[in-house]
Scaffold this motif. Sequence first.
Motif, PDB file in Angstrom:
ATOM      1  N   SER A  10      -9.011   3.516   6.807  1.00  8.29           N
ATOM      2  CA  SER A  10      -8.192   4.911   7.072  1.00  8.29           C
ATOM      3  C   SER A  10      -8.354   4.951   7.038  1.00  8.29           C
ATOM      4  O   SER A  10      -9.780   5.391   5.333  1.00  8.29           O
TER       5      SER A  10
ATOM      6  N   VAL B 110      -1.020 -12.961  -0.856  1.00  9.56           N
ATOM      7  CA  VAL B 110      -0.029 -14.018  -0.416  1.00  9.56           C
ATOM      8  C   VAL B 110       0.628 -13.530   1.010  1.00  9.56           C
ATOM      9  O   VAL B 110       0.782 -12.381   0.950  1.00  9.56           O
TER      10      VAL B 110
ATOM     11  N   ASP C 102       4.576  -3.150   6.414  1.00  7.20           N
ATOM     12  CA  ASP C 102       3.158  -4.192   6.508  1.00  7.20           C
ATOM     13  C   ASP C 102       2.307  -3.602   7.365  1.00  7.20           C
ATOM     14  O   ASP C 102       1.180  -4.631   8.543  1.00  7.20           O
TER      15      ASP C 102
ATOM     16  N   ARG D 143       0.721  -1.122   0.037  1.00  4.12           N
ATOM     17  CA  ARG D 143       0.021   0.379  -0.295  1.00  4.12           C
ATOM     18  C   ARG D 143       0.975   0.973  -0.098  1.00  4.12           C
ATOM     19  O   ARG D 143       1.790   0.976  -1.002  1.00  4.12           O
TER      20      ARG D 143
ATOM     21  N   VAL E 274       2.027 -13.602   4.273  1.00  3.47           N
ATOM     22  CA  VAL E 274       4.097 -13.960   4.575  1.00  3.47           C
ATOM     23  C   VAL E 274       3.631 -14.610   5.705  1.00  3.47           C
ATOM     24  O   VAL E 274       3.521 -14.636   6.359  1.00  3.47           O
TER      25      VAL E 274
ATOM     26  N   ASP F 233       1.353  -9.094  -0.609  1.00  3.68           N
ATOM     27  CA  ASP F 233      -0.130  -8.555   0.235  1.00  3.68           C
ATOM     28  C   ASP F 233      -0.356  -9.354   0.234  1.00  3.68           C
ATOM     29  O   ASP F 233      -0.784 -10.066  -1.024  1.00  3.68           O
TER      30      ASP F 233
ATOM     31  N   ALA G  56       3.641   2.142   1.795  1.00  5.39           N
ATOM     32  CA  ALA G  56       4.620   3.091   1.545  1.00  5.39           C
ATOM     33  C   ALA G  56       5.467   1.504   0.980  1.00  5.39           C
ATOM     34  O   ALA G  56       5.938   1.618   0.357  1.00  5.39           O
ATOM     35  N   GLY G  57       4.263   0.410   0.964  1.00  6.72           N
ATOM     36  CA  GLY G  57       5.268  -0.575   0.106  1.00  6.72           C
ATOM     37  C   GLY G  57       4.809  -0.769  -0.900  1.00  6.72           C
ATOM     38  O   GLY G  57       6.255  -0.544  -2.070  1.00  6.72           O
TER      39      GLY G  57
HETATM   40  C1  LIG Z   1      -9.143   6.237  11.139  1.00  7.43           C
HETATM   41  C2  LIG Z   1      -8.019   6.383  10.597  1.00  7.43           C
HETATM   42  C3  LIG Z   1      -7.845   7.045   9.659  1.00  7.43           C
HETATM   43  C4  LIG Z   1      -6.646   7.487   8.939  1.00  7.43           C
HETATM   44  N1  LIG Z   1      -6.786   8.802   8.142  1.00  7.43           N
HETATM   45  C5  LIG Z   1      -5.518   9.191   7.193  1.00  7.43           C
HETATM   46  C6  LIG Z   1      -5.499  10.207   6.949  1.00  7.43           C
HETATM   47  O1  LIG Z   1      -7.149  10.496   6.405  1.00  7.43           O
HETATM   48  N2  LIG Z   1      -4.780  10.863   6.161  1.00  7.43           N
HETATM   49  C7  LIG Z   1      -3.886  10.620   6.051  1.00  7.43           C
HETATM   50  O2  LIG Z   1      -2.668  10.376   5.431  1.00  7.43           O
HETATM   51  N3  LIG Z   1      -3.461   8.875   6.568  1.00  7.43           N
HETATM   52  C8  LIG Z   1      -4.628   8.495   7.289  1.00  7.43           C
HETATM   53  N4  LIG Z   1      -4.602   7.332   8.567  1.00  7.43           N
HETATM   54  C9  LIG Z   1      -3.307   7.144   8.601  1.00  7.43           C
HETATM   55  C10 LIG Z   1      -2.722   5.308   6.999  1.00  7.43           C
HETATM   56  O3  LIG Z   1      -4.046   4.541   7.492  1.00  7.43           O
HETATM   57  C11 LIG Z   1      -1.459   4.543   7.402  1.00  7.43           C
HETATM   58  O4  LIG Z   1      -0.526   5.176   7.416  1.00  7.43           O
HETATM   59  C12 LIG Z   1      -1.019   4.075   6.113  1.00  7.43           C
HETATM   60  O5  LIG Z   1      -2.526   3.432   5.478  1.00  7.43           O
HETATM   61  C13 LIG Z   1       0.299   3.497   6.359  1.00  7.43           C
HETATM   62  O6  LIG Z   1       0.419   2.879   5.375  1.00  7.43           O
HETATM   63  P1  LIG Z   1       1.180   2.071   5.222  1.00  7.43           P
HETATM   64  O7  LIG Z   1       1.722   0.886   3.653  1.00  7.43           O
HETATM   65  O8  LIG Z   1       2.568   1.281   6.320  1.00  7.43           O
HETATM   66  O9  LIG Z   1       0.231   0.545   5.713  1.00  7.43           O
HETATM   67  P2  LIG Z   1      -0.767  -0.242   5.816  1.00  7.43           P
HETATM   68  O10 LIG Z   1      -1.191   0.156   4.925  1.00  7.43           O
HETATM   69  O11 LIG Z   1      -1.342  -0.360   6.894  1.00  7.43           O
HETATM   70  O12 LIG Z   1      -0.143  -1.206   4.643  1.00  7.43           O
HETATM   71  C14 LIG Z   1      -0.340  -3.169   5.200  1.00  7.43           C
HETATM   72  C15 LIG Z   1      -0.373  -3.551   4.392  1.00  7.43           C
HETATM   73  O13 LIG Z   1       0.917  -4.696   4.294  1.00  7.43           O
HETATM   74  C16 LIG Z   1      -0.121  -6.018   4.203  1.00  7.43           C
HETATM   75  N5  LIG Z   1       0.235  -7.627   4.767  1.00  7.43           N
HETATM   76  C17 LIG Z   1       0.250  -7.331   6.793  1.00  7.43           C
HETATM   77  N6  LIG Z   1       1.093  -8.866   7.258  1.00  7.43           N
HETATM   78  C18 LIG Z   1       1.404  -8.668   5.926  1.00  7.43           C
HETATM   79  C19 LIG Z   1       1.416 -10.286   5.642  1.00  7.43           C
HETATM   80  N7  LIG Z   1       1.724 -11.494   6.722  1.00  7.43           N
HETATM   81  N8  LIG Z   1       1.945 -10.519   4.287  1.00  7.43           N
HETATM   82  C20 LIG Z   1       1.739 -10.039   3.410  1.00  7.43           C
HETATM   83  N9  LIG Z   1       0.912  -8.938   3.753  1.00  7.43           N
HETATM   84  C21 LIG Z   1       0.854  -8.599   5.529  1.00  7.43           C
HETATM   85  C22 LIG Z   1      -1.952  -5.483   4.563  1.00  7.43           C
HETATM   86  O14 LIG Z   1      -2.587  -6.780   3.601  1.00  7.43           O
HETATM   87  C23 LIG Z   1      -1.693  -4.101   3.816  1.00  7.43           C
HETATM   88  O15 LIG Z   1      -1.828  -4.323   3.025  1.00  7.43           O
HETATM   89  C24 LIG Z   1      -5.457   6.882   9.150  1.00  7.43           C
HETATM   90  C25 LIG Z   1      -5.413   5.538  10.290  1.00  7.43           C
HETATM   91  C26 LIG Z   1      -6.133   5.175  10.769  1.00  7.43           C
HETATM   92  C27 LIG Z   1      -6.485   3.964  11.388  1.00  7.43           C
END
Ligand SMILES: Cc1cc2nc3c(=O)[nH]c(=O)nc-3n(C[C@H](O)[C@H](O)[C@H](O)COP(=O)(O)OP(=O)(O)OC[C@H]3O[C@@H](n4cnc5c(N)ncnc54)[C@H](O)[C@@H]3O)c2cc1C
Length: 442
Positions: free
Chosen positions: A43, A137, A173, A12, A139, A33, A14-15
Amino acid sequence: MQMYDAIVIGARCAGASTALLLARQGHRVLVVDRASFPSDVISTHFLWPHGMSYLNRWGLLDEVLAVTPAHTTVEVVNDGIRLSGSVPPELLREYFRDLHGDDSGVVQSYASVRRRVLDQILVDAAAGAGAEVRTNVTVRELIVEDGQVVGIRGRGVDGEPVEERARIVVGADGRNSFVARALDLPKYDERPRCTFAYWSYWSGFDLGPAQLHRRGRLACAVVPTNFDQNMVLVWGPSEWSREFRADVPGNYQKALDFVSPELGEVVRLKGTRQERIYGTLDQSAFLRPLHGPGWVLVGDAESAKDQCTAIGMTHAFRDAELVSAALDGWLRGTASIDEAMTGYESRRRSQNAAAYHDYVCTLAEMRPYRHDELQLFVALRGNQQETDRFIATHADVAPVSEFFQASNLFLLNDAAKESSADHPVFADFAETSRMYQQNLFA
Ligand SMILES: Cc1cc2nc3c(=O)[nH]c(=O)nc-3n(C[C@H](O)[C@H](O)[C@H](O)COP(=O)(O)OP(=O)(O)OC[C@H]3O[C@@H](n4cnc5c(N)ncnc54)[C@H](O)[C@@H]3O)c2cc1C
């Protein structure tokens, strides 16, 4: 078995972004993912102008804007004191120069792009750049040899085994990071006091740019988003969440009516809710170690915090640029892994980053604004330049320490053109403050 330069877990903000940038630099990247796309996550999705600027730097902004309404100002209304402004372009350029060494692609717009829209664009862009994307997938194991992470084992959607190796594994993740759990990484600087947040999507009205309202211990936001809808979000202190959850639709409207009676009326009388009300209670903040032998973390996996400043996605984009630049030097052989990771760490763990983390965590406690804080908002109304700098500070573009330094606040108060007597919140402040402490949902 193919040896990748990098395996990225999580596709997503970050990844997929990290995979995209590494693949564009010519590296062999696998991104996996457990989810399939398009899909949402828990989110909302507001992007500040540096978030939009990252998308522009990567050539993805036009695709986002083709389906997403954008605007160039935001409204912040605290206890009825309305401020309107925008992060100044010179501060945006400074932000990119300081952090990434160049200020290309800066835009001054804001938008709220659904995750099912944005994450698909990011995943497609990563694949288009040459990264191998495998969805569905999960992990389940990190392969560790001689104390070094060297690969992953997992399962595909039909249970078929997956095993791959790489020079580095990137944990993107999310806050419940599997990588962090597998490596038994500690959480530190934990801040358990956070907000509950509930939101849904409404058609039937158009209120223009994003509005962020706060009154007492509650807040709400309305932002235009994809599919001709508005995302309407309410949030409050987690210690009120049990009572809130007893009647989510009723208390959602009650919170809107309390924080902004005008907004509450628009939603009640003109709005048609298009989806269920989504929500979360688990937003306590923490940091984790950033890197170790064969692994590095980005996005929420490394640093999770409350949604109250809507910054997590923009921070995930920042991490993707920083980590891909660092890894590129190492993979090309121009820097050692230690130099690469120390460089990444020094930017991520700067004093400004620590001060902003603290700012978000303090806001997330949702204590009512003090009298002097509200007076500051009144003073800002007379000063567009400082209003814009306040918005830039709130969005982590300008350093918190520079806006909230004593001399600046003194000058601001001096420049106030409007009297606090003009605002109802000051009329019987003691009584208002007492009322704000009562749980609205009890
Ligand atoms: C209620 C709420 C509202 C928010 N509103 C905002 C906003 O308006 N604006 C903003 O900038 N941010 C907002 N955020 C923050 C934002 O959602 C996160 O900071 C952002 O999604 C982080 O991105 P990420 O890619 O690090 O993680 P994520 O978006 O959580 O993605 C992680 C991915 O890793 C995958 N994954 C996890 N474990 C595994 C595994 N073992 N094997 C394979 N895949 C795996 C998951 O399926 C997922 O797709 C909000 C958060 C919340 C909770």
